[in-house]
Design an enzyme around this catalytic site. Structure first.
Site, PDB file in Angstrom:
ATOM      1  N   TYR A 100      35.775  47.033  38.424  1.00 56.90           N
ATOM      2  CA  TYR A 100      35.749  46.640  39.833  1.00 56.90           C
ATOM      3  C   TYR A 100      35.750  47.891  40.707  1.00 56.90           C
ATOM      4  O   TYR A 100      36.319  48.915  40.323  1.00 56.90           O
ATOM      5  CB  TYR A 100      36.975  45.764  40.143  1.00 56.90           C
ATOM      6  CG  TYR A 100      36.817  44.874  41.350  1.00 56.90           C
ATOM      7  CD1 TYR A 100      35.948  43.783  41.314  1.00 56.90           C
ATOM      8  CD2 TYR A 100      37.520  45.116  42.518  1.00 56.90           C
ATOM      9  CE1 TYR A 100      35.796  42.957  42.415  1.00 56.90           C
ATOM     10  CE2 TYR A 100      37.381  44.288  43.631  1.00 56.90           C
ATOM     11  CZ  TYR A 100      36.515  43.210  43.566  1.00 56.90           C
ATOM     12  OH  TYR A 100      36.354  42.397  44.666  1.00 56.90           O
ATOM     13  N   TYR A 308      27.425  37.552  46.843  1.00 55.79           N
ATOM     14  CA  TYR A 308      28.838  37.918  46.879  1.00 55.79           C
ATOM     15  C   TYR A 308      29.456  37.964  45.486  1.00 55.79           C
ATOM     16  O   TYR A 308      30.658  38.186  45.321  1.00 55.79           O
ATOM     17  CB  TYR A 308      29.623  36.943  47.763  1.00 55.79           C
ATOM     18  CG  TYR A 308      29.701  35.523  47.246  1.00 55.79           C
ATOM     19  CD1 TYR A 308      30.813  35.088  46.514  1.00 55.79           C
ATOM     20  CD2 TYR A 308      28.678  34.615  47.463  1.00 55.79           C
ATOM     21  CE1 TYR A 308      30.887  33.791  46.035  1.00 55.79           C
ATOM     22  CE2 TYR A 308      28.754  33.316  46.996  1.00 55.79           C
ATOM     23  CZ  TYR A 308      29.863  32.904  46.273  1.00 55.79           C
ATOM     24  OH  TYR A 308      29.940  31.618  45.797  1.00 55.79           O
TER      25      TYR A 308
END
Length: 404
Positions: A100, A308
């Protein structure tokens, strides 16, 4: 005159010898007390806490451990918080894996053998105690993190007052508060900020039964929008039940990911949208790859696709004709960055969504509660984390904290 030696015991009265209390006579804790009065706390005011921590990135099952530590009484503008509920989001897993863009820092603040980080970005906390410098938040309030990276997979945490925001808890559950700041806010901002949708307009989305997807369906219905909702195919009665559930939430049309990839899907969209004169203006994409581009192909001229998420981990191949002749826009949205840049708007969005929940106009995402008490074993918590990585789940995993 000869002085007599002073008796060192003079003036001291005798005390009764302490009575020995057997284990059977010792007062037993009661489960009827409020949770904040049953927490683990030392004689010196230190709160005993447990946290899932990891000293390096890797598979959660390999790197996560359960660590016990102490939290000193708060001073100045510090708050000692008890976690009431904390969801298990895919982004949390990605942070542990090291894939991430952002991650909590590795520190020795908790007294771990190696510098370690605490995963978890969302939570609902109860304030146990506040330092003398705290002005806006007090004991008993419910708060949520202002920004990601707080490390919510733990029983207690101590933070500065400015790192959390107070929410009105009346009429709400801890689970509702804990899950408000990512999925509903993502859906809300994508429908509002990228194109001027008006009543009667269409949008299309994949991952429609996810937390973001369910929020988008409900918000869209409230605002008079029509939706084409794409879900992963499920066989038989399970698939039909999911379609009905999505329609009850407000979806206009529900199709499977396999149907979207079929050659005639564009013609079906035209049938739903008044012969194509009302083609979707907006696409919400959390899958990517060819599945994402299949939605882009049915957008109207000048349409917008917002990406997204990228669950397929496959790139999207945008045809030049979409850019040149259809003047389409392909943009991304990351709610964490948006919230950091627009904290006022984030709070306003959260307050509005929570208001809809209180009024019964916004339904919770299905959840699978994972009980976490002081006696909960590490293996039970890791099993829940591992479940987040698996396919078809009954609902979002969420740690529900009990007697901690």
């Amino acid at each position: 005159m000869k002085l007599r030696p002073r008796n060192p015991l003079n003036g001291i009265t005798s005390r009764p010898r302490p009575r020995c209390i057997t284990q059977q006579q010792w007062p037993q804790p009661t489960t009827s007390l409020p949770l904040d009065r049953r927490r683990q706390i030392s004689a010196y005011g230190y709160t005993q806490a447990k946290a899932l921590v990891y000293p390096k990135h890797g598979p959660p099952a390999d790197v996560l451990t359960l660590h016990t530590h102490s939290i000193s009484p708060p001073h100045s503008k510090l708050l000692t918080l008890r976690t009431l509920a904390a969801p298990l989001n895919p982004a949390d897993i990605n942070q542990i894996q090291g894939t991430y863009p952002t991650a909590p820092p590795f520190t020795s603040d908790l007294g771990t053998a190696q510098p370690s980080a605490v995963p978890g970005n969302e939570a609902c906390f109860e304030v146990l105690s506040a330092g003398s410098g705290c002005k806006e938040i007090s004991r008993g309030d419910w708060v949520i993190p202002r920004r990601t990276g707080i490390g919510s997979w733990r029983t207690h945490v101590q933070v500065d007052e400015e790192k959390v925001m107070r929410v009105e808890k009346e009429g709400l559950t801890a689970e509702q508060v804990a899950t408000v700041s990512v999925n509903p806010v993502t859906a809300y901002r994508m429908l509002k900020d990228f194109t001027a949708l008006k009543e009667g307009d269409w949008f299309i989305q994949n991952g429609a039964n996810s937390g973001v997807g369910r929020a988008a369906v409900q918000l869209g219905k409230m605002w008079g929008l029509k939706s084409i909702c794409v879900v992963r195919k499920r066989e038989g009665a399970e698939g039909e039940a999911l379609k009905r559930e999505m329609q009850e939430l407000g979806a206009t049309v529900v199709v499977t990911d396999e149907e979207v990839m079929e050659k005639g899907f564009g013609e079906r969209v035209k049938e739903w949208t008044n012969g194509g004169r009302e083609s979707p203006a907006l696409a919400l994409n959390c899958v990517g790859g060819d599945a994402g581009m299949a939605m882009a192909k049915v957008l109207r001229e000048g349409g917008t696709m917002i990406t997204y998420g990228a669950m397929s981990k496959s790139p999207m191949r945008v045809g030049a004709g979409m850019l040149i002749f259809k003047d389409m826009r392909f943009v991304g949205f990351w709610v964490s960055r948006w919230g950091d840049h627009f904290p006022k708007e984030k709070k306003e969005t959260i307050d509005e969504v929570l208001g809809l929940i209180r009024e019964g106009k916004f339904k919770d995402v299905p959840m699978v509660e994972v009980p976490w008490s002081w006696e909960t074993k590490k293996e039970e918590l890791l099993d829940a984390v591992q479940g987040t990585l698996e396919g078809f789940r009954k609902g979002k995993g969420i740690f529900k904290f009990g007697d901690t």
